[in-house]
Design a protein around this motif. Structure first.
Motif, PDB file in Angstrom:
ATOM      1  N   ILE A   6       1.785  -9.295  12.739  1.00  0.00           N
ATOM      2  CA  ILE A   6       1.930  -9.938  11.306  1.00  0.00           C
ATOM      3  C   ILE A   6       2.225 -11.313  11.410  1.00  0.00           C
ATOM      4  O   ILE A   6       1.746 -12.195  10.793  1.00  0.00           O
ATOM      5  CB  ILE A   6       2.861  -9.019  10.286  1.00  0.00           C
ATOM      6  CG1 ILE A   6       2.459  -7.678  10.391  1.00  0.00           C
ATOM      7  CG2 ILE A   6       3.126  -9.488   8.977  1.00  0.00           C
ATOM      8  CD1 ILE A   6       3.323  -6.706   9.923  1.00  0.00           C
ATOM      9  N   ILE A   7       3.387 -11.621  12.247  1.00  0.00           N
ATOM     10  CA  ILE A   7       3.730 -13.015  12.167  1.00  0.00           C
ATOM     11  C   ILE A   7       3.068 -14.052  12.751  1.00  0.00           C
ATOM     12  O   ILE A   7       2.805 -15.004  12.340  1.00  0.00           O
ATOM     13  CB  ILE A   7       5.386 -12.957  12.671  1.00  0.00           C
ATOM     14  CG1 ILE A   7       6.158 -12.223  11.821  1.00  0.00           C
ATOM     15  CG2 ILE A   7       5.981 -14.465  12.526  1.00  0.00           C
ATOM     16  CD1 ILE A   7       7.724 -11.936  12.439  1.00  0.00           C
ATOM     17  N   TRP A  24       0.532 -15.240  10.542  1.00  0.00           N
ATOM     18  CA  TRP A  24       0.938 -16.366   9.544  1.00  0.00           C
ATOM     19  C   TRP A  24       0.992 -17.710  10.422  1.00  0.00           C
ATOM     20  O   TRP A  24       0.821 -18.740   9.826  1.00  0.00           O
ATOM     21  CB  TRP A  24       2.510 -16.287   9.446  1.00  0.00           C
ATOM     22  CG  TRP A  24       2.633 -14.777   8.405  1.00  0.00           C
ATOM     23  CD1 TRP A  24       1.501 -14.224   7.967  1.00  0.00           C
ATOM     24  CD2 TRP A  24       3.804 -14.211   7.938  1.00  0.00           C
ATOM     25  NE1 TRP A  24       2.038 -13.123   7.088  1.00  0.00           N
ATOM     26  CE2 TRP A  24       3.475 -13.266   7.251  1.00  0.00           C
ATOM     27  CE3 TRP A  24       5.119 -14.362   8.362  1.00  0.00           C
ATOM     28  CZ2 TRP A  24       4.373 -12.350   6.765  1.00  0.00           C
ATOM     29  CZ3 TRP A  24       6.035 -13.545   7.944  1.00  0.00           C
ATOM     30  CH2 TRP A  24       5.804 -12.486   7.193  1.00  0.00           C
ATOM     31  N   PHE A  65       3.084  -5.629  17.488  1.00  0.00           N
ATOM     32  CA  PHE A  65       4.424  -5.806  16.925  1.00  0.00           C
ATOM     33  C   PHE A  65       4.657  -7.206  16.363  1.00  0.00           C
ATOM     34  O   PHE A  65       4.908  -7.318  15.099  1.00  0.00           O
ATOM     35  CB  PHE A  65       5.377  -5.552  17.754  1.00  0.00           C
ATOM     36  CG  PHE A  65       7.117  -5.350  16.930  1.00  0.00           C
ATOM     37  CD1 PHE A  65       7.500  -4.134  16.748  1.00  0.00           C
ATOM     38  CD2 PHE A  65       7.750  -6.401  16.696  1.00  0.00           C
ATOM     39  CE1 PHE A  65       8.391  -3.857  16.059  1.00  0.00           C
ATOM     40  CE2 PHE A  65       8.904  -6.320  15.970  1.00  0.00           C
ATOM     41  CZ  PHE A  65       9.374  -4.842  15.665  1.00  0.00           C
ATOM     42  N   ALA A  73      15.609 -15.093  10.916  1.00  0.00           N
ATOM     43  CA  ALA A  73      14.893 -13.826  10.517  1.00  0.00           C
ATOM     44  C   ALA A  73      13.765 -13.619  11.817  1.00  0.00           C
ATOM     45  O   ALA A  73      13.450 -12.554  12.194  1.00  0.00           O
ATOM     46  CB  ALA A  73      14.315 -13.874   9.392  1.00  0.00           C
ATOM     47  N   VAL A 121      10.491  -5.932   9.977  1.00  0.00           N
ATOM     48  CA  VAL A 121      11.302  -7.298  10.202  1.00  0.00           C
ATOM     49  C   VAL A 121      10.375  -8.659   9.821  1.00  0.00           C
ATOM     50  O   VAL A 121      10.818  -9.579   9.692  1.00  0.00           O
ATOM     51  CB  VAL A 121      11.511  -7.375  11.899  1.00  0.00           C
ATOM     52  CG1 VAL A 121      12.482  -6.239  12.055  1.00  0.00           C
ATOM     53  CG2 VAL A 121      10.261  -7.130  12.810  1.00  0.00           C
ATOM     54  N   SER A 122       8.985  -8.179   9.740  1.00  0.00           N
ATOM     55  CA  SER A 122       7.958  -9.323   9.351  1.00  0.00           C
ATOM     56  C   SER A 122       8.403  -9.757   8.003  1.00  0.00           C
ATOM     57  O   SER A 122       8.457 -11.115   7.713  1.00  0.00           O
ATOM     58  CB  SER A 122       6.731  -9.055   9.703  1.00  0.00           C
ATOM     59  OG  SER A 122       6.527  -8.383  10.986  1.00  0.00           O
ATOM     60  N   TYR A 123       8.301  -8.793   7.205  1.00  0.00           N
ATOM     61  CA  TYR A 123       8.671  -9.237   5.653  1.00  0.00           C
ATOM     62  C   TYR A 123       9.937  -9.718   5.347  1.00  0.00           C
ATOM     63  O   TYR A 123       9.952 -10.380   4.560  1.00  0.00           O
ATOM     64  CB  TYR A 123       7.987  -7.924   4.711  1.00  0.00           C
ATOM     65  CG  TYR A 123       6.829  -7.542   5.050  1.00  0.00           C
ATOM     66  CD1 TYR A 123       5.580  -8.672   5.075  1.00  0.00           C
ATOM     67  CD2 TYR A 123       6.244  -6.230   5.047  1.00  0.00           C
ATOM     68  CE1 TYR A 123       4.280  -8.278   5.196  1.00  0.00           C
ATOM     69  CE2 TYR A 123       4.867  -5.909   5.430  1.00  0.00           C
ATOM     70  CZ  TYR A 123       4.153  -6.882   5.354  1.00  0.00           C
ATOM     71  OH  TYR A 123       2.527  -6.753   5.692  1.00  0.00           O
ATOM     72  N   ALA A 124      10.869  -9.090   6.132  1.00  0.00           N
ATOM     73  CA  ALA A 124      12.169  -9.638   5.973  1.00  0.00           C
ATOM     74  C   ALA A 124      12.207 -11.196   6.269  1.00  0.00           C
ATOM     75  O   ALA A 124      13.296 -11.936   5.578  1.00  0.00           O
ATOM     76  CB  ALA A 124      13.089  -8.966   6.702  1.00  0.00           C
ATOM     77  N   VAL A 125      11.521 -11.757   6.982  1.00  0.00           N
ATOM     78  CA  VAL A 125      11.477 -13.204   7.186  1.00  0.00           C
ATOM     79  C   VAL A 125      11.233 -13.772   5.716  1.00  0.00           C
ATOM     80  O   VAL A 125      12.033 -14.836   5.541  1.00  0.00           O
ATOM     81  CB  VAL A 125      10.215 -13.560   8.052  1.00  0.00           C
ATOM     82  CG1 VAL A 125      10.102 -15.130   8.124  1.00  0.00           C
ATOM     83  CG2 VAL A 125      10.560 -13.106   9.697  1.00  0.00           C
ATOM     84  N   LEU A 126      10.266 -13.474   5.065  1.00  0.00           N
ATOM     85  CA  LEU A 126      10.021 -14.204   3.759  1.00  0.00           C
ATOM     86  C   LEU A 126      11.041 -13.580   2.779  1.00  0.00           C
ATOM     87  O   LEU A 126      11.564 -14.558   2.043  1.00  0.00           O
ATOM     88  CB  LEU A 126       8.766 -13.693   3.112  1.00  0.00           C
ATOM     89  CG  LEU A 126       7.657 -14.034   3.958  1.00  0.00           C
ATOM     90  CD1 LEU A 126       6.239 -13.403   3.606  1.00  0.00           C
ATOM     91  CD2 LEU A 126       7.356 -15.464   4.024  1.00  0.00           C
ATOM     92  N   ALA A 154       7.864  -3.228  12.646  1.00  0.00           N
ATOM     93  CA  ALA A 154       7.067  -4.301  12.851  1.00  0.00           C
ATOM     94  C   ALA A 154       7.136  -4.899  11.090  1.00  0.00           C
ATOM     95  O   ALA A 154       7.370  -6.252  10.997  1.00  0.00           O
ATOM     96  CB  ALA A 154       5.792  -4.427  13.507  1.00  0.00           C
ATOM     97  N   ARG A 155       6.573  -4.231  10.337  1.00  0.00           N
ATOM     98  CA  ARG A 155       6.701  -4.542   8.965  1.00  0.00           C
ATOM     99  C   ARG A 155       7.687  -4.912   8.371  1.00  0.00           C
ATOM    100  O   ARG A 155       7.994  -5.992   7.875  1.00  0.00           O
ATOM    101  CB  ARG A 155       5.866  -3.473   8.220  1.00  0.00           C
ATOM    102  CG  ARG A 155       4.452  -3.128   8.463  1.00  0.00           C
ATOM    103  CD  ARG A 155       3.758  -2.157   7.929  1.00  0.00           C
ATOM    104  NE  ARG A 155       2.252  -1.655   8.263  1.00  0.00           N
ATOM    105  CZ  ARG A 155       1.957  -0.474   8.216  1.00  0.00           C
ATOM    106  NH1 ARG A 155       2.585   0.460   7.834  1.00  0.00           N
ATOM    107  NH2 ARG A 155       0.752  -0.595   8.411  1.00  0.00           N
TER     108      ARG A 155
END
Lengths: 627, 302
Positions: free
Chosen positions: A540-541, A544, A537, A404, B132-137, B129-130
């Motif tokens: 967010i990640i 983390w 972009f 992902a 694909v990012s939240y999809a990680v979790l 961006a949101r």
């Protein structure tokens, strides 16, 4: 002359590919001993499944890169380095091939050094730039730290066996501890985390066809070493776990670092760390399987890892060549200066998109097939509920997270580089690259699609390699094909229906189509600088992962009602290099400086050292003698 | 031949029934709020209207702007076909098909997120961006959920995995999967499908520039994805595959309906979370799935 070089290199590559193919698909092993000595040893060449797997990849990428170089690094633009580039390219290919086929430790080391040097000269082809020279030195220094370990490893094995010749020696269990030397030496070359320090700058600074070869093949030679010697030699019980743990760390952290990059090629380089991680997960758990229950799941994991070697070689070379085309057309690797390139470079954009989908592990492309095999291995091991199943579960979850994250990263790359509006003037003058640069990319893309759509065709090759790794596993060919066959069908249908649907919807859309400015909530004049950037972009990640990325922020925020100039900059450093290796190096230097104070040229002090030394020795001797 | 016919029939079922779900959710929300609300079939009307319209395309957009949604739609439909339907079982099933399902959803995400970046709009970049990012979790939670089903049933084929359902860990798994469903389908509390304030959205922000048939394809794909998750959740919790045909079908339908109503109720009672809290909720979902896995582990073979 360049044309002759090109033709002969490509012919050589085709011959090597055919040889490797005959070994992989017909199972015939090939062995040859010379009657003359080289460096005091007889040549002993052997091409089995494991070697042939890597040789095939080397042949494809070596040939494709040579064709690409003929347009990318031509004599006209680089009158000095083009010739040198061609020569070192062939030295590189020849020594890599020799590493793969030789079964003699001494020759292995010689060829290993040869390709390390060839690599150095290829990286620094453009050596009038300071950053390129720095990257080259870092590569050379790191490589030699690894080579030292390999010297120790091969010398220890040779002195134990009484001969430099290599071969299966699993019964010599006292050789097991030497595995750690091999792990460090080969691991450094493969760029696994945290030994990847040399990799990002070397890949980013090298010419793009060299980056493709490095990322596609050279780092895999490190993997070759690990695969080869975990297959031939006994390993400590814990070895498999260590490889798998390093694999998981490389996969997750590699992609996390990639997300923090702004330089297109540096980003791709970090994805090599990630994919090496996926390969190591497969290999590591295969070693675990042999050390424990020896179940079928280990074969699946190994097959997935080995297939991923091919797959990563194909799509990563494709992506590096694509990045090279972008660099060639715009003169910059900085993503924040690119954008909207699809219009000027439709071929490059589509091929890069295909590579991006493949590296994100999406069906129906090749990346999914190998990751799917690794998953099958992990799931099979987990549902057996043995005592070793928990780490498998953890690895499977983190593999999913890696997938992902990779998807997020490549959406970022494609979106920022190829879509939207041009962010700088560099883009407005961009042009599509010529046939000699597009053709190799097309070949690599075709490889990605072929393995994706017809994995059953390539399965026998992988099964041969698995069988060559561990003779007892020669029956690997029998355990998957049913579901792999089903997967091939599913992929074929998906590709056909997907293409048809996309074409149909595009035709439907074109009826009565109007073009208008992008809807920005009623704002009439959106400009290129208002676009989302690569940094935002990934924000967010990278937030983390800030605990390990340690991004450096320089912010000058707007204040007051009428703010003056504002400024924001974020940069992800080479954390391991800057926060671990460099402080450690500085500590060594400080220590050395302290020791040097002893050396000052005053004779009376030297006499004092002598007396103290002799007294100390005398004390030791006297104390020893006492019963 | 019969297999091909069955595939077509199932596909038609998925595609035709899916737009009902958003209608039901909206009806539930209207009831709770004391309004009459739009008709249950509203989405069908919307889709038909959108399909007839022509398209306004951003000057920056490439053909990928249209191809992305099309590929996403095909991927979601393909993923739906892989799911077994209660007592009727699966029409295509093989070892490891569950992973294909998860990665087909990822392919769909790739398509929509790609299309969102085509226009160079900051809002769409933000939404993408949101997403694909939240999809990680969400993906971590989904894989854990799948692992718990695999470990419980000792299989990695969807049909045999889902036949005994989750067993003793069902409640935990239901909580985890329901949260993933809300996140993956961009419902409250992760996203608000009603709002038109671009700064606060995920899915709606990604499709700001789409119009006409491509928008219809996106909306329909989203509906099929919602139905897919509802069916997956129902089958993971209730052993519908092991029931007699009539009871199984009834239970499956009732389960899907209950999930849909549940989404509506959640949407009526909760507000959207602040974005910095989203990872916390998704991590909770992951932990729920992990505990379900633990229960399946210790629970012995199915």
């Amino acid at each position: 002359m360049p044309r002759f070089w090109l033709v002969s290199t490509v012919l050589g590559a085709v011959a090597a590919l055919a040889t490797a193919g005959s070994v992989l698909f017909q199972g015939a092993e090939w062995e040859w001993r010379s009657s003359f000595l080289v460096g005091g040893e007889f040549l002993y060449l052997r091409l089995d499944g494991v070697s042939a797997l890597f040789l095939a990849l080397l042949a494809v990428l070596g040939g494709a890169g040579a064709v690409y170089a003929s347009e990318y690094w031509p004599d006209k633009a680089h009158p000095r380095s083009a010739t040198a580039g061609r020569a070192w390219w062939n030295v590189m290919l020849a020594s890599l091939a020799f590493v793969l086929v030789t079964s003699n430790g001494l020759h292995f080391l010689l060829a290993w050094e040869a390709f390390t040097f060839a690599g150095y000269f290829l990286i620094t082809l453009d050596r009038h730039r300071r950053e390129v020279r720095a990257a080259g030195w870092l590569y050379l220094a790191a490589s030699h730290a690894g080579t030292v370990c390999l010297f120790a490893f091969f010398a220890a094995v040779a002195s134990h066996n009484g001969s430099w010749e290599l071969g299966p020696m699993r019964e010599h269990t006292d050789l097991a501890p030497f595995f750690w030397l091999a792990l460090f030496g080969f691991g450094l070359k493969s760029g696994m985390f945290p030994l990847h320090i040399w990799l990002p700058s070397a890949h980013a600074s090298a010419p793009s066809h060299v980056s493709a070869l490095f990322s596609g093949v050279t780092i895999k030679i490190g993997i070759y070493g690990l695969v080869r010697f975990t297959g031939w030699m006994p390993v400590p019980d814990i070895a498999g776990w260590v490889i798998a743990a390093l694999g998981v760390a490389s996969a997750v952290l590699g992609v996390a670092f990639a997300l923090g990059q702004h330089d297109l090629k540096r980003l791709l380089a970090y994805h090599s760390v990630e994919n090496i991680g996926i390969i190591l997960i497969g290999l590591g758990f295969a070693v675990v399987a042999t050390a424990t229950d020896g179940g079928d799941w280990g074969r699946l994991a190994l097959a997935g890892g080995l297939l991923h070697i091919w797959n990563h070689g194909l799509f990563k070379a494709l992506l590096f060549l694509g990045a090279g085309s972008v660099l060639h057309a715009t003169g910059t690797r900085e993503m924040s200066r690119l954008g909207g390139l699809w219009r000027a470079m439709p071929w490059t954009a589509s091929l890069f998109a295909l590579g991006a989908a493949a590296i994100s592990g999406l069906p129906p492309l090749n990346g999914f097939v190998s990751e799917w095999l690794v998953y099958l291995g992990l799931f099979d091991g987990a549902i057996a509920r043995g005592p070793i199943a928990w780490p498998l579960v953890l690895a499977a979850i983190l593999l999913g997270v890696t997938g992902a994250l990779a998807l997020a990263c490549f959406i970022k790359v494609c979106g920022v580089v190829f879509l939207g509006a041009p962010r700088s003037r560099a883009v407005t003058h961009a042009h599509e690259s010529g046939l000699a640069m597009r053709a190799p990319m097309l070949v690599l893309a075709a490889g990605c699609v072929a393995i994706g759509l017809a994995p059953v065709v390539f399965w026998p090759a992988v099964a041969t390699a698995v069988g060559a790794w561990r003779p007892g596993w020669a029956d690997a060919a029998t355990i998957v094909p049913d579901s792999l066959f089903a997967l091939s069908w599913a992929h074929g249908v998906l590709a056909a229906v997907g293409l048809a649907a996309a074409t149909w919807l595009w035709q439907r859309t074109r009826r009565g189509l109007q073009r208008a400015v992008t809807w920005d909530c009623g704002y009439e004049m959106p400009s290129a600088t208002m676009q989302y950037t690569a940094g935002s972009f990934a924000g967010i990640i990278t937030g983390w992962f800030a605990w390990i990325l340690r991004p450096q922020r320089h912010a000058h925020c707007p204040v007051d009602v009428f703010p003056a100039a504002a400024h924001f900059e974020e940069h992800t450093p080479e954390t391991v290099l800057e926060h671990v290796v460099e402080p450690a190096g500085a500590a060594v230097m400080r220590l050395a400086t302290l020791v040097r104070r002893l050396q000052h040229g005053r004779l009376n002090a030297y006499l004092l050292y002598l007396i103290v030394g002799v007294a100390a020795l005398a004390a030791v001797v006297l104390l020893e003698d006492r019963p | 031949m019969i297999a091909a016919l069955e595939i077509i029939l199932r596909l038609a079922g998925w595609l035709v029934l899916a737009p009902l779900l958003p209608g039901i959710i909206n009806k539930v929300k209207a009831w709770v709020a004391g309004r009459r609300g739009p008709p249950v079939l509203q989405l069908y009307f919307d889709l038909a209207r959108l399909w007839r319209k022509s398209v306004v395309l951003s000057t920056l957009a490439s053909p990928g702007f249209v191809a992305g949604p099309a590929i996403a739609w095909v991927a979601i439909a393909g993923a739906a076909l892989l799911l077994p339907l209660g007592p009727a079982g699966a029409v295509v099933g093989f070892r490891g098909d569950v992973l294909l399902l998860i990665y087909l959803l990822a392919l769909a995400r790739f398509g929509t997120a790609w299309a969102a970046l085509e226009t160079g709009s900051a809002f769409e970049g933000m939404g993408s961006a949101r997403e694909v990012s939240y999809a990680v979790l969400a993906e971590a939670a989904l894989i854990t959920a799948v692992l718990s089903l695999s470990v419980h049933s000792g299989s990695i084929t969807l049909e045999t995995m889902l036949t005994p359902a989750a067993g003793p860990g069902a409640v935990l798994l239901a909580g985890g999967l329901f949260t993933v469903l809300l996140a993956e389908n961009c419902r409250v509390p992760f996203d608000d499908p009603n709002t038109h304030l671009e700064l606060t959205m995920i899915h709606e922000a990604m499709i700001l520039d789409h119009s006409g048939p491509p928008l219809a394809v996106i909306l329909h794909g989203a509906a099929v994805k919602l139905l897919l998750f509802a069916v997956l959740l129902t089958e993971a919790v209730l052993p519908v595959g092991a029931m007699p045909p009539l009871a199984g079908t009834g239970a499956l339908l009732a389960g899907v309906l209950a999930v849909t109503v549940g989404v509506g109720v959640v949407e009526s009672l909760l507000a959207r979370l602040a974005f910095r809290r989203v990872p916390l909720l998704l991590t909770t979902a992951f932990l729920l799935c992990l505990f379900a896995l633990l229960v399946a582990w210790k629970g012995g073979p199915a």
